[in-house]
Design an enzyme around this catalytic site. Structure first.
Site, PDB file in Angstrom:
ATOM      1  N   SER A 131       0.857  -1.181   0.000  1.00 56.73           N
ATOM      2  CA  SER A 131       0.000   0.000   0.000  1.00 56.73           C
ATOM      3  C   SER A 131       0.889   1.225   0.000  1.00 56.73           C
ATOM      4  O   SER A 131       2.037   1.179   0.468  1.00 56.73           O
ATOM      5  CB  SER A 131      -0.890   0.012   1.254  1.00 56.73           C
ATOM      6  OG  SER A 131      -1.529   1.259   1.414  1.00 56.73           O
ATOM      7  N   TYR A 144      -1.791   0.401  10.804  1.00 54.57           N
ATOM      8  CA  TYR A 144      -1.739  -0.059   9.414  1.00 54.57           C
ATOM      9  C   TYR A 144      -0.470   0.438   8.742  1.00 54.57           C
ATOM     10  O   TYR A 144       0.199  -0.313   8.013  1.00 54.57           O
ATOM     11  CB  TYR A 144      -2.977   0.443   8.673  1.00 54.57           C
ATOM     12  CG  TYR A 144      -3.107  -0.074   7.263  1.00 54.57           C
ATOM     13  CD1 TYR A 144      -3.207  -1.437   6.999  1.00 54.57           C
ATOM     14  CD2 TYR A 144      -3.150   0.807   6.180  1.00 54.57           C
ATOM     15  CE1 TYR A 144      -3.334  -1.911   5.703  1.00 54.57           C
ATOM     16  CE2 TYR A 144      -3.286   0.338   4.881  1.00 54.57           C
ATOM     17  CZ  TYR A 144      -3.381  -1.016   4.649  1.00 54.57           C
ATOM     18  OH  TYR A 144      -3.509  -1.483   3.348  1.00 54.57           O
TER      19      TYR A 144
END
Length: 245
Positions: A131, A144
């Site tokens: 990501s 995250y």
């Protein structure tokens, strides 16, 4: 003999789209995830997809997957996800633990288990679905961000450690992707909050867009390594800069 591609987290979202796309590209696709009923539906619909129950947080489950494979030419480490948007000061340790277990340790387990088969294939591709959160941090994304930074670092280290082997190490790092579950899981099932993330954004990426990028990466000639492919919607210039209408 057909090449075999293993896709983790294949029961929904980017994983499911990738399984469909790689099957269309002619791969024998092993679609691996916890929700077997969804995998069975996928396999019934798409020729070339074989369902395998997999929990990446269980070493026993990962070992069973590896033992069931005669070969592995491509591994797409897609299983992952985000939980919560609390600041670091009030973040839940259990949420951070779960994100680390799935995104980082889950990726480690599957990579270690299938690496010998990837090398033995003579032209293996190990693809990490990371990501943009793995190299640019943002408020509310502490857990995250930390997990994806770790996964990105793992990818870079693997490329250094395995240079000279018949294996390509690829990272695909998406920005804003609208899938059925990612934001819903992050907001603990609050669909209104999940929808608000994409409100007014003209054309967020879809799971199929990312699957298309993954398929392109793994079908390049053997001497071509796509180190990192960042893919965002046109409306997103950066994590904090999104055009809305």
């Amino acid at each position: 003999m057909k090449r075999t591609a293993v896709v983790t987290g294949a029961s929904s979202g980017i994983g499911e789209a990738t399984a469909r796309r790689l099957a269309a590209e002619g791969f024998d696709v092993v679609a691996a995830a916890r929700r077997r009923e969804r995998l069975d539906e996928l396999a019934a619909e798409v020729p070339g997809v074989r369902p395998v129950t997999l929990d990446v947080t269980s070493q026993e489950s990962v070992d069973e997957l590896a033992a069931s494979l005669d070969r592995c030419d491509v591994l797409v480490n897609n299983a992952g996800g985000a939980i919560g948007l609390e600041p670091v000061a009030s973040g839940k340790v259990a949420d951070w633990q779960r994100m680390y277990d799935v995104n980082v340790l889950g990726t480690l387990r599957v990579t270690q288990a299938l690496l010998p088969k990837l090398v033995a294939s003579g032209d293996g591709v190990l693809l990490m679905l990371t990501s943009v959160a793995g190299f640019v941090s943002y408020e509310g994304g502490g857990g995250y961000n930390a997990a994806k930074h770790a996964q990105t670092s793992m990818t870079e280290v693997l490329r250094l450690e395995l240079v000279g082997q018949p294996l390509r190490i690829v990272e695909v790092a998406p920005g804003m992707v609208r899938t059925e579950e990612f934001s819903l899981n992050r907001f603990r099932g609050d669909s209104a909050a999940a929808d608000q993330v994409y409100e007014g954004v003209p054309g967020p990426l879809s799971a199929d867009d990312v699957a298309d990028a993954i398929a392109w990466c793994v079908t390049r000639p053997a001497h071509v390594n796509v180190d990192r492919l960042v893919i965002r919607p046109r409306a997103q210039a950066a994590q904090h800069k999104v055009h809305r209408v």
